[in-house]
Enzyme design. Structure first.
Site, PDB file in Angstrom:
ATOM      1  N   ASN A  62      25.734  -5.455 -14.820  1.00  0.00           N
ATOM      2  CA  ASN A  62      25.718  -6.432 -15.908  1.00  0.00           C
ATOM      3  C   ASN A  62      26.822  -6.249 -16.939  1.00  0.00           C
ATOM      4  OD1 ASN A  62      23.603  -7.828 -14.840  1.00  0.00           O
ATOM      5  ND2 ASN A  62      22.036  -6.936 -16.159  1.00  0.00           N
ATOM      6  N   GLU A 127      28.416 -12.963 -11.528  1.00  0.00           N
ATOM      7  CA  GLU A 127      27.136 -13.649 -11.700  1.00  0.00           C
ATOM      8  C   GLU A 127      27.252 -14.526 -12.954  1.00  0.00           C
ATOM      9  OE1 GLU A 127      22.920 -11.707 -11.412  1.00  0.00           O
ATOM     10  OE2 GLU A 127      23.513 -11.617 -13.518  1.00  0.00           O
ATOM     11  N   TRP A 220       8.360  -4.084 -15.631  1.00  0.00           N
ATOM     12  CA  TRP A 220       9.762  -4.382 -15.301  1.00  0.00           C
ATOM     13  C   TRP A 220      10.574  -3.091 -15.336  1.00  0.00           C
ATOM     14  CZ3 TRP A 220      13.811  -3.968 -19.108  1.00  0.00           C
ATOM     15  CH2 TRP A 220      15.093  -4.130 -18.539  1.00  0.00           C
ATOM     16  N   ARG A 251      10.620 -12.558 -17.534  1.00  0.00           N
ATOM     17  CA  ARG A 251      10.630 -12.138 -16.124  1.00  0.00           C
ATOM     18  C   ARG A 251       9.768 -13.056 -15.270  1.00  0.00           C
ATOM     19  NH1 ARG A 251      14.625 -10.278 -17.196  1.00  0.00           N
ATOM     20  NH2 ARG A 251      15.357  -8.152 -17.208  1.00  0.00           N
ATOM     21  N   ASP A 354      18.327 -10.785  -3.927  1.00  0.00           N
ATOM     22  CA  ASP A 354      18.349 -10.443  -5.349  1.00  0.00           C
ATOM     23  C   ASP A 354      17.155  -9.533  -5.671  1.00  0.00           C
ATOM     24  OD1 ASP A 354      18.982 -10.579  -8.109  1.00  0.00           O
ATOM     25  OD2 ASP A 354      17.555 -12.216  -8.378  1.00  0.00           O
ATOM     26  N   HIS A 391      19.804  -2.480 -22.839  1.00  0.00           N
ATOM     27  CA  HIS A 391      19.729  -3.899 -22.432  1.00  0.00           C
ATOM     28  C   HIS A 391      19.909  -4.760 -23.689  1.00  0.00           C
ATOM     29  CE1 HIS A 391      18.426  -7.460 -20.220  1.00  0.00           C
ATOM     30  NE2 HIS A 391      18.338  -6.763 -19.101  1.00  0.00           N
ATOM     31  N   SER A 446      23.630  -0.646 -16.608  1.00  0.00           N
ATOM     32  CA  SER A 446      23.824   0.537 -15.758  1.00  0.00           C
ATOM     33  C   SER A 446      25.234   1.104 -15.911  1.00  0.00           C
ATOM     34  CB  SER A 446      23.550   0.183 -14.287  1.00  0.00           C
ATOM     35  OG  SER A 446      24.430  -0.826 -13.846  1.00  0.00           O
TER      36      SER A 446
HETATM   37  O1  SFD Z   1      19.191  -7.411 -14.692  1.00  0.00           O
HETATM   38  C1  SFD Z   1      13.691  13.308 -17.695  1.00  0.00           C
HETATM   39  N1  SFD Z   1      19.123  -2.505 -15.441  1.00  0.00           N
HETATM   40  C2  SFD Z   1      20.260  -3.241 -15.058  1.00  0.00           C
HETATM   41  N2  SFD Z   1      21.532  -2.836 -15.235  1.00  0.00           N
HETATM   42  C3  SFD Z   1      22.590  -3.490 -14.622  1.00  0.00           C
HETATM   43  O2  SFD Z   1      23.745  -3.103 -14.784  1.00  0.00           O
HETATM   44  N3  SFD Z   1      22.344  -4.565 -13.794  1.00  0.00           N
HETATM   45  C4  SFD Z   1      21.088  -5.076 -13.581  1.00  0.00           C
HETATM   46  O3  SFD Z   1      20.894  -6.001 -12.782  1.00  0.00           O
HETATM   47  C5  SFD Z   1      19.997  -4.494 -14.371  1.00  0.00           C
HETATM   48  N4  SFD Z   1      18.666  -4.984 -14.264  1.00  0.00           N
HETATM   49  C6  SFD Z   1      17.668  -4.013 -14.138  1.00  0.00           C
HETATM   50  C7  SFD Z   1      17.857  -2.781 -14.799  1.00  0.00           C
HETATM   51  C8  SFD Z   1      16.793  -1.841 -14.743  1.00  0.00           C
HETATM   52  C9  SFD Z   1      15.632  -2.139 -14.002  1.00  0.00           C
HETATM   53  C10 SFD Z   1      14.524  -1.150 -13.972  1.00  0.00           C
HETATM   54  C11 SFD Z   1      15.513  -3.364 -13.306  1.00  0.00           C
HETATM   55  C12 SFD Z   1      16.538  -4.294 -13.370  1.00  0.00           C
HETATM   56  C13 SFD Z   1      14.302  -3.673 -12.498  1.00  0.00           C
HETATM   57  C14 SFD Z   1      19.261  -1.538 -16.523  1.00  0.00           C
HETATM   58  C15 SFD Z   1      19.798  -0.148 -16.109  1.00  0.00           C
HETATM   59  O4  SFD Z   1      19.073   0.336 -15.042  1.00  0.00           O
HETATM   60  C16 SFD Z   1      19.745   0.810 -17.314  1.00  0.00           C
HETATM   61  O5  SFD Z   1      20.564   0.253 -18.316  1.00  0.00           O
HETATM   62  C17 SFD Z   1      20.222   2.237 -17.044  1.00  0.00           C
HETATM   63  O6  SFD Z   1      19.617   2.786 -15.903  1.00  0.00           O
HETATM   64  C18 SFD Z   1      19.948   3.169 -18.240  1.00  0.00           C
HETATM   65  O7  SFD Z   1      20.426   4.454 -17.960  1.00  0.00           O
HETATM   66  P1  SFD Z   1      19.815   5.824 -18.621  1.00  0.00           P
HETATM   67  O8  SFD Z   1      20.596   6.954 -18.089  1.00  0.00           O
HETATM   68  O9  SFD Z   1      19.688   5.640 -20.079  1.00  0.00           O
HETATM   69  O10 SFD Z   1      18.283   5.868 -18.063  1.00  0.00           O
HETATM   70  P2  SFD Z   1      17.732   6.085 -16.543  1.00  0.00           P
HETATM   71  O11 SFD Z   1      18.739   5.611 -15.552  1.00  0.00           O
HETATM   72  O12 SFD Z   1      16.403   5.429 -16.487  1.00  0.00           O
HETATM   73  O13 SFD Z   1      17.566   7.673 -16.383  1.00  0.00           O
HETATM   74  C19 SFD Z   1      16.566   8.404 -17.051  1.00  0.00           C
HETATM   75  C20 SFD Z   1      16.508   9.793 -16.431  1.00  0.00           C
HETATM   76  O14 SFD Z   1      15.813  10.707 -17.261  1.00  0.00           O
HETATM   77  C21 SFD Z   1      14.918  11.487 -16.483  1.00  0.00           C
HETATM   78  N5  SFD Z   1      13.921  11.984 -17.441  1.00  0.00           N
HETATM   79  N6  SFD Z   1      14.200  14.427 -17.132  1.00  0.00           N
HETATM   80  C22 SFD Z   1      13.753  15.631 -17.592  1.00  0.00           C
HETATM   81  N7  SFD Z   1      12.826  15.753 -18.581  1.00  0.00           N
HETATM   82  C23 SFD Z   1      12.281  14.636 -19.178  1.00  0.00           C
HETATM   83  N8  SFD Z   1      11.381  14.767 -20.160  1.00  0.00           N
HETATM   84  C24 SFD Z   1      12.719  13.350 -18.714  1.00  0.00           C
HETATM   85  N9  SFD Z   1      12.389  12.057 -19.055  1.00  0.00           N
HETATM   86  C25 SFD Z   1      13.139  11.256 -18.285  1.00  0.00           C
HETATM   87  C26 SFD Z   1      14.460  10.531 -15.395  1.00  0.00           C
HETATM   88  O15 SFD Z   1      13.900  11.159 -14.274  1.00  0.00           O
HETATM   89  C27 SFD Z   1      15.793   9.848 -15.076  1.00  0.00           C
HETATM   90  O16 SFD Z   1      16.559  10.646 -14.217  1.00  0.00           O
HETATM   91  S1  SFD Z   1      18.314  -6.396 -15.124  1.00  0.00           S
HETATM   92  O17 SFD Z   1      16.908  -6.700 -14.983  1.00  0.00           O
HETATM   93  O18 SFD Z   1      18.599  -6.014 -16.469  1.00  0.00           O
HETATM   94  P1  AMP Z   2      18.224 -10.197 -16.831  1.00  0.00           P
HETATM   95  O1  AMP Z   2      18.080 -10.487 -15.379  1.00  0.00           O
HETATM   96  O2  AMP Z   2      17.382 -11.067 -17.706  1.00  0.00           O
HETATM   97  O3  AMP Z   2      18.110  -8.758 -17.151  1.00  0.00           O
HETATM   98  O4  AMP Z   2      19.715 -10.601 -17.211  1.00  0.00           O
HETATM   99  C1  AMP Z   2      20.827 -10.092 -16.528  1.00  0.00           C
HETATM  100  C2  AMP Z   2      22.063 -10.428 -17.332  1.00  0.00           C
HETATM  101  O5  AMP Z   2      22.182 -11.836 -17.495  1.00  0.00           O
HETATM  102  C3  AMP Z   2      22.051  -9.858 -18.731  1.00  0.00           C
HETATM  103  O6  AMP Z   2      23.389  -9.533 -19.050  1.00  0.00           O
HETATM  104  C4  AMP Z   2      21.536 -10.984 -19.583  1.00  0.00           C
HETATM  105  O7  AMP Z   2      21.950 -10.881 -20.921  1.00  0.00           O
HETATM  106  C5  AMP Z   2      22.152 -12.196 -18.887  1.00  0.00           C
HETATM  107  N1  AMP Z   2      21.343 -13.423 -18.989  1.00  0.00           N
HETATM  108  C6  AMP Z   2      20.103 -13.629 -18.472  1.00  0.00           C
HETATM  109  N2  AMP Z   2      19.678 -14.866 -18.723  1.00  0.00           N
HETATM  110  C7  AMP Z   2      20.656 -15.482 -19.428  1.00  0.00           C
HETATM  111  C8  AMP Z   2      20.816 -16.789 -19.992  1.00  0.00           C
HETATM  112  N3  AMP Z   2      19.873 -17.722 -19.877  1.00  0.00           N
HETATM  113  N4  AMP Z   2      21.962 -17.041 -20.661  1.00  0.00           N
HETATM  114  C9  AMP Z   2      22.926 -16.100 -20.792  1.00  0.00           C
HETATM  115  N5  AMP Z   2      22.832 -14.858 -20.276  1.00  0.00           N
HETATM  116  C10 AMP Z   2      21.720 -14.548 -19.604  1.00  0.00           C
END
Ligand code: SFD
Ligand code: AMP
Length: 642
Positions: A62, A127, A220, A251, A354, A391, A446
């Site tokens: 993203n 995208e 989620w 969602r 997806d 996010h 990510s």
């Molecule tokens: O669209 C301990 N994310 C998306 N990012 C994208 O770039 N594209 C997408 O399409 C994304 N989408 C999405 C995303 C996440 C999820 C769940 C879905 C869809 C279904 C967001 C990214 O995943 C997110 O921004 C990053 O992963 C954040 O990274 P970070 O490093 O802040 O968190 P992590 O990856 O969750 O890692 C956490 C780690 O910590 C460990 N941990 N270890 C030891 N002791 C403890 N006490 C601990 N507590 C936690 C965990 O095991 C893990 O390794 S969309 O929907 O947004």
């Molecule tokens: P999401 O699947 O909702 O996590 O969104 C994935 C990416 O698309 C993120 O960067 C969001 O900010 C962006 N996004 C989702 N929906 C919209 C929308 N309706 N308009 C603009 N950006 C969006």
């Protein structure tokens, strides 16, 4: 206690977590450490190949700017987008820093083997403006492999849960190590470190989820992100910021499938049950949130607000018009029946992929409920609140910014010397944060989280070189820490024979029951889904009272085995996150983020008083929380820009 061996370890840099930011931190730290005789250790509570939010994979990256490429974006444009999406309150220095470095992380992912979609000219398939498509089922595996190769398995502890941080006994406000336990073996760890990077992700299950009963665990964001970042940083006196900035993602209903691909790639509309597009019909209703309401794209919380109004006014269900979107995209080929059929099949398979790449449960739910996206619409809804600094929300630690961009108010170094600043260092010396843990810095996702791990690691190595002193930890306290951490096992053993069903007992509370109570308090008093995200001062004060009682009862957490011991400590971290959230919500007297959070007693936006970061500090000496605010500095002049 005798059956648990105490393992004492010593490192220079400790990375806590093994997710996206931790993997970035590992790769970068090793690069700067290897010729300098600096040791790096990574500890993850799970197995890095599939730990954290990217466990199931993702279907898009993203955050990708394409800086310097034809049609690409500049870091300044990225700042404009993020700041206005987040209603002004964003650390522009931190966002800019991600914007100028994030492309290089994406290029590394591709080099390590991540398949990124390409068009006929070989360019990434976008995208949306900032998002690119990937075949990402194995995304985490690929990124973890690079981190493991860099560190070597001898420098990684998997399945070790870190419970709390240790402060230096001699130097004030300075980090010195951490303690935790193996969730598989009878081993208790005391780890000394000169610097630590907190990479423990966000927080899920603070609020009662929409999926309860048989659906419990389906959320989620990943249910194993338990607020460890926020809790552990707060406990040692590190400042937190924007903890009121919870994220309510729109969602697909019940399966929690993300909507980005549908809105951006498939150019779908969402409508109420009567076919009305709320983004168009409810323009007037977001006007009170100008200047942000006129920004394009419309800020995420305001889009949520428009959708929530449909539900509250009884015009639901709200639908993603998948069948319409697919038909529109295929229509281009309608004069060529063969191509038309081929295109339809292609779109259908992209729709399923997806979810299969990222949220498998949504694909299963579609199959189980006979949904064919090319034939009928799917319900969407506003989920329960999550805490995620990466996010479209920005809860996390108050961190120092990059020396060249951050104004003096946003950067600091050892003893406050601004000529030696440490990027992403929290207000505790030697303690850094990245990804979901670094606050005021949204839209990293990510790739940005990986990038932030790299930025923090480089600064942490610099810190270690400048402060190469042995951490002062009093090892005679090791047995005390050990007894504290394993106490839930003892509490359970001592009380278990008093009742026939072991989940109800006057002498202990099991983690699941504790979680249910926390969820109920947060849902009902702090604006969860049952209350359509609304709360007020009186409700918050009542909620705090109940949280205090839950805190008392946390002394009685019981655990039947090591796995449940982890659940107990996860919930303890959730409790701290919940309290920090509540206190921030109470402090910000306005409704800046409708669609995420409504203060019923302060309904509007108040730019005069609240264009500011909220800051909390738990004072470990007094046990009190101190609240304050820091003005937003519009470094790039983007606030309210159309
Ligand atoms: O669209 C301990 N994310 C998306 N990012 C994208 O770039 N594209 C997408 O399409 C994304 N989408 C999405 C995303 C996440 C999820 C769940 C879905 C869809 C279904 C967001 C990214 O995943 C997110 O921004 C990053 O992963 C954040 O990274 P970070 O490093 O802040 O968190 P992590 O990856 O969750 O890692 C956490 C780690 O910590 C460990 N941990 N270890 C030891 N002791 C403890 N006490 C601990 N507590 C936690 C965990 O095991 C893990 O390794 S969309 O929907 O947004
Ligand atoms: P999401 O699947 O909702 O996590 O969104 C994935 C990416 O698309 C993120 O960067 C969001 O900010 C962006 N996004 C989702 N929906 C919209 C929308 N309706 N308009 C603009 N950006 C969006």
């Amino acid at each position: 206690m005798e059956q648990f061996e105490t393992v004492e370890m010593s490192t220079d840099l400790l990375i806590i977590g093994g997710g996206m930011s931790a993997c970035g931190a590992a790769v970068e730290a090793v690069h700067w450490a290897k010729d300098r005789n600096i040791k790096v250790l990574l500890v993850d509570k799970a197995a890095m190949d599939r730990s954290g939010a990217v466990a199931m994979g993702l279907s898009a990256i993203n955050t990708y700017l394409g800086v310097g490429k034809e049609g690409g974006n500049s870091p300044e444009e990225f700042v404009d987008y993020v700041v206005n999406d987040q209603m002004g309150v964003i650390r522009q220095d931190l966002v800019y820093d991600i914007g100028r470095h994030v492309d290089s992380s994406v290029h590394l992912f591709e080099k390590w083997g991540l398949p990124i979609w390409k068009d006929e000219e070989g360019n990434y398939v976008h995208e949306g403006r900032w998002q690119i498509m990937i075949n990402g089922e194995s995304y985490k595996f690929i990124v973890a492999e690079a981190a493991k190769n860099a560190l070597g398995m001898d420098n990684i502890l998997e399945r070790v849960f870190i419970v709390k941080l240790l402060m230096d006994e001699k130097r004030p406000n300075t980090i010195a190590g951490a303690v935790g336990f193996s969730v598989r073996e009878n081993q208790f760890y005391v780890i000394k470190a000169k610097a630590i990077i907190m990479c423990c992700g966000g927080a899920v299950h603070i609020f009662r989820p929409r999926s309860v009963g048989e659906g419990m665990g389906r959320t989620w964001y990943p249910p194993w992100n338990a607020g460890s970042n926020y809790a552990m940083i707060a406990q040692v006196g590190g400042k937190l910021t924007q903890m009121e900035s919870r994220f309510i993602p729109t969602r697909f209903k019940d399966g929690y499938g993300p909507v980005g691909a549908w809105f951006l790639l498939f150019k779908s509309r969402a409508t109420n049950a009567f076919g009305e597009n709320y983004i168009e019909t409810r323009v007037e209703e977001i006007k009170p949130w100008e200047p942000y309401a006129s920004h394009k794209p419309v800020p995420t919380p305001l889009r949520n607000h428009q959708m929530i109004l449909e539900m509250v006014e009884g015009k639901g269900p709200v639908y993603m018009r998948t069948e319409e979107a697919i038909a529109n995209l295929a229509a281009e080929y309608k004069d060529d029946p063969k191509m038309f059929k081929k295109k339809l099949k292609e779109l259908e398979s992209e729709a399923w992929e997806d979810f299969l790449d990222m949220t498998i449960s949504q694909a299963l739910l579609w199959a189980a409920t006979n949904i064919q996206p090319e034939k009928q619409s799917s319900e969407i809804q506003a989920s329960e609140p999550y805490f995620i600094g990466s996010h479209a929300s920005c809860s996390g630690a108050w961190c120092s910014g990059p020396a060249d961009i951050a104004p003096d108010e946003y950067k600091w170094g050892y003893d406050g010397d601004k000529s030696v600043t440490y990027n992403r260092m929290t207000t505790v010396n030697g303690l850094f944060a990245a990804g979901d843990g670094c606050g005021g810095n949204a839209h990293k996702f990510s790739s940005g989280s990986h990038t932030e791990g790299r930025i923090a690691a480089k600064a942490a190595i610099k810190y270690i070189l400048n402060h190469n002193e042995e951490p002062a930890i009093d090892m005679s306290k090791a047995d005390e820490w050990k007894a504290e951490i394993y106490k839930p096992l003892k509490t359970y053993e001592e009380g278990k024979s008093l009742t026939v069903t072991d989940d109800i007992n006057p002498n202990y509370i099991l983690p699941k029951m504790f979680l249910f109570r926390l969820n109920k308090i947060m849902d009902e008093y702090v604006g969860g889904t049952s209350y359509w995200f609304a709360t007020n001062e009186k409700m918050l004060e009542k909620g705090l009272e109940y949280l205090e009682m839950l805190k008392e009862d946390s002394e009685k957490l019981g655990a039947r085995d090591l796995h449940e011991l982890m659940r107990a400590w996860e919930n303890y971290h959730r409790l701290w996150t919940a309290e920090a959230h509540l206190r921030h919500v109470l402090y910000r007297q306005e409704t800046r983020y409708p669609g995420y959070l409504y203060r019923s007693d302060y309904k509007g936006l108040d730019e005069e008083n609240w264009l500011a970061f909220t800051i909390s500090r738990y004072n470990p000496e007094t046990g009190e929380w101190e609240m304050s605010k820091v003005p937003v500095i519009d470094i790039f002049g983007v606030i309210g820009k159309k």
